[in-house]
Design an enzyme around this catalytic site. Structure first.
Site, PDB file in Angstrom:
ATOM      1  N   SER A  95      -9.547   1.361   3.323  1.00 25.84           N
ATOM      2  CA  SER A  95      -8.795   2.218   2.429  1.00 25.84           C
ATOM      3  C   SER A  95      -7.705   1.480   1.654  1.00 25.84           C
ATOM      4  O   SER A  95      -7.088   2.053   0.758  1.00 25.84           O
ATOM      5  CB  SER A  95      -8.145   3.355   3.223  1.00 25.84           C
ATOM      6  OG  SER A  95      -7.134   2.842   4.091  1.00 25.84           O
TER       7      SER A  95
ATOM      8  N   LYS B 120       0.828  -1.199   0.000  1.00 23.70           N
ATOM      9  CA  LYS B 120       0.000   0.000   0.000  1.00 23.70           C
ATOM     10  C   LYS B 120       0.869   1.259   0.000  1.00 23.70           C
ATOM     11  O   LYS B 120       1.901   1.309   0.681  1.00 23.70           O
ATOM     12  CB  LYS B 120      -0.912  -0.031   1.230  1.00 23.70           C
ATOM     13  CG  LYS B 120      -1.985   1.037   1.300  1.00 23.70           C
ATOM     14  CD  LYS B 120      -2.854   0.780   2.527  1.00 23.70           C
ATOM     15  CE  LYS B 120      -3.928   1.828   2.743  1.00 23.70           C
ATOM     16  NZ  LYS B 120      -4.740   1.539   3.945  1.00 23.70           N
TER      17      LYS B 120
ATOM     18  N   SER C 140      -9.862  -1.155   7.220  1.00 24.45           N
ATOM     19  CA  SER C 140      -9.203  -0.878   5.939  1.00 24.45           C
ATOM     20  C   SER C 140      -8.467  -2.053   5.332  1.00 24.45           C
ATOM     21  O   SER C 140      -7.999  -1.973   4.202  1.00 24.45           O
ATOM     22  CB  SER C 140      -8.251   0.313   6.085  1.00 24.45           C
ATOM     23  OG  SER C 140      -8.980   1.500   6.297  1.00 24.45           O
TER      24      SER C 140
END
Length: 648
Positions: free
Chosen positions: A247, A163, A271
């Site tokens: 996210s 990420k 997330s």
């Protein structure tokens, strides 16, 4: 978006028509030398289909179309070597040991998939940047395995996407942006601790994934998976329709589409679990403290953690094993801010495990699982039926399903969650501390503005409202808090955190686990996400099916299992046993359906009917229909199509 020059050939858009045709011819010649009669269907069918589409390429075709045809054929050919949608990390390592695959070839396979699915056809927009050193790293791993084949174990040589809030050293040439235009040219001096762990294990950092900007903590009402810097991530099961989750959206979409062997996400509250659920992945949110947050752009130290997201429990166990580790630089954990456990080096080492040792089909035997919340039988009958089916599977595997004393949901026994703003208070102090800790200047997207504070981020965004699609109300609210020692806001933050801990631990998860002698809590739709996040406790989410109700679009269904602190091994054992018993996950089709939709609309406008129309509708509404199946349905409904003059 700057890609940087790499030896991977990822920048296909820079090719001239002549060069693109040359590259396409090379792949076509490779395909012609394959005896497809010896290749199992559907792999041979996919190659034939890709070759058929090549016949529509002419010298007047656009570079985009030429490259798309080449990439589709390349991916179809690669699948004959290894089906990356289905292969586990263990499968890949077995092939490497046998000399049937190299890590360099594997990296090229993933780069081709990224180019095809992320940038050309369905345009998932899941990958934000490719590591320019990925191929060199793969060659290094190949040399090591040639010298000692036993090296091909665990994460060694395995390509992983991380990420884009996880720091990588400037020498790698990849920025760490959190999806923000204000951090667009942020190149940390050092790797985040978790990246150090991955490199130590020999994993190949393939690149970084797009995300919900600032881990979905910039504004209200923003779509999951959107960042001002990189745009919108799409769900590969039904791009543009299904929610991608946030996210760690890019990690979810990239994992589902097999753009890497496995991906890394981060979670504060949902997330990892949310995008794993939305993209039919296994996601594991570890106990806060098991994996260092040092070097990760923070949201809230009280709840932040990184974690693995994979297509199966085995891979998740492999990755978690190498990600964990004591880090003196993760000061919030080492300070014992959880008010109950001081996670020092000795404590953490005692709780770290080789999680692959817990991968047993008997992982559910004798386990007591408490039903935290059931689906609503009246308002969601298909979900309720699916839940009952999963409960039967759990019982068949030896688990004991436990309901609350009144026969209902255990959630109903708990007090209401406190109305706290821990994340807001934490973010203000954590993001400021992160920015101030950087030894290299953080440059914004204009390559000139230096970011030295949260207010600088807000001010820079304010000067670029033309691209700030959803605003920055959360950032503005957080900037107003005074988090200096002894301030009113600091004292309030401490009170709020204490309230969260009381609710989520003593009066929440631990209360239920103790009262009913449970090993874990279970439920659909991420029902334990918030309380586990407050507690800092681990959860695993495992695919168990897909919605069947009309209008549901086949949304994935998952069972979430939540346990006490540092019970990851038990969760992995239970998740693996469930996965092996259920065997339900299906890879997304990732087909472009525009032509099929137009033909269906034409047929419906003329009241056409028949098996061709029915088949076309089925392919159009299926999240699992491949491009070949979609194109075949379109060809069937469009009878007598005339093919243009061809170049090949």
């Amino acid at each position: 978006m700057g890609r940087g020059g790499t030896e991977s050939g990822w920048m296909t858009s820079a090719l001239t028509t002549t060069a693109a045709l040359h590259d396409l011819k090379a792949v076509v010649e490779e395909a012609k030398n394959v005896n497809l009669d010896d290749v199992p269907a559907p792999y041979s069918d996919n190659v034939k289909h890709a070759l058929g589409k090549v016949k529509h390429i002419t010298p007047h075709s656009t570079v985009e179309k030429i490259n798309e045809a080449r990439l589709a054929l390349r991916v179809a050919l690669d699948a004959m070597t290894v089906d990356l949608d289905q292969a586990t990390i263990a499968d890949l390592q077995t092939m490497v040991k046998a000399g049937k695959l190299t890590y360099e070839k594997l990296v090229h396979m993933y780069l081709a998939r990224i180019d095809l699915y992320d940038k050309h056809t369905v345009k998932l927009n899941a990958v934000s940047v490719i590591n320019p050193h990925a191929i060199a790293s793969a060659r290094h791993c190949d040399a090591a395995v040639r010298a000692d084949a036993s090296q091909a174990e665990g994460m060694f040589g395995i390509p992983v996407l991380i990420k884009d809030n996880i720091g990588t050293a400037a020498a790698d040439g990849m920025p760490t942006t959190a999806g923000s235009i204000a951090l667009a040219n942020h190149y940390p001096e050092r790797d985040a601790f978790v990246v150090t762990q991955l490199r130590k294990a020999g994993a190949i950092i393939l690149g970084k994934t797009n995300l919900s900007e600032f881990a979905n903590f910039i504004t209200y009402g923003m779509w999951n998976g959107y960042s001002t810097l990189k745009g919108q991530v799409l769900n590969p099961y039904l791009p543009g329709v299904l929610n991608v989750g946030g996210s760690s959206s890019g990690s979810g979409a990239a994992g589902a589409a097999a753009l890497a062997a496995i991906t890394v996400g981060t979670e504060t509250s949902g997330s990892i679990l949310s995008p794993a659920t939305k993209n039919s992945l296994v996601g594991l949110k570890p106990t806060v403290g098991l994996i260092s947050r040092n070097g990760i752009i923070p949201l809230a130290h009280s709840q932040d953690t990184a974690g693995p997201m994979g297509r199966n429990v085995f891979d998740v166990a492999v990755l978690l094993t190498v990600m964990q580790g004591y880090d003196p630089g993760d000061q919030y954990v080492n300070m014992g801010v959880d008010n109950e456990i001081v996670v020092d080096e000795a404590y953490l080492k005692e709780h770290m495990k080789d999680y692959t040792a817990y991968l047993s089909k008997d992982g559910l035997k004798g386990k007591a699982l408490g039903v935290y919340k059931s689906p609503d039988k009246e308002n969601a009958p298909d979900l309720y039926a699916a839940f009952q089916k999963v409960l039967r599977v759990l019982e068949e595997q030896g688990a004991n399903i436990v309901y609350a004393a009144d026969g209902g949901d255990m959630e109903d026994e708990l007090p209401a969650a406190p109305d706290t703003k821990v994340l807001f208070y934490d973010f203000k102090q954590d993001i400021e501390k992160y920015i101030h800790s950087q030894t290299k200047p953080i440059l914004a997207s204009d390559h000139q503005t230096v970011i030295k504070s949260l207010q600088d981020v807000i001010d820079y965004n304010a000067r670029h409202l033309d691209v700030l699609k959803y605003g920055q109300t959360i950032l503005q609210e957080c900037a107003g808090y005074d988090m200096t020692p002894g301030s009113k806001d600091t004292l309030t933050a401490q009170e709020h955190r204490a309230a969260d801990i009381r609710f989520s631990r003593k009066n929440g998860i631990n209360y239920l686990l103790t009262k009913y002698s449970l090993d874990a809590l279970i439920g659909f739709k991420e029902v334990t996400t918030m309380i586990a996040a407050m507690a800092g406790y681990p959860s695993i989410t495992v695919p168990v099916g897909y919605h069947t109700a009309e209008g549901s679009n086949g949304l994935p269904i998952h069972l979430q299992i939540t346990g006490d602190a540092f019970t990851e091994a038990d969760l992995i054992g239970m998740g693996y046993a469930l996965e092996q018993a259920a065997q339900v996950r299906i890879a997304p089709g990732m087909a472009v359906k525009d032509r099929l939709k137009a033909l269906i609309d034409d047929a419906e406008a003329t009241d056409a009917s028949g098996k061709e129309v029915d088949a076309a509708l089925a392919a159009y509404h299926s999240n699992f229909a491949s491009q070949r199946e979609v194109d075949e349905a379109a060809d069937a409904i469009q009878k007598g199509t005339h093919s243009p003059n061809t170049f090949f």
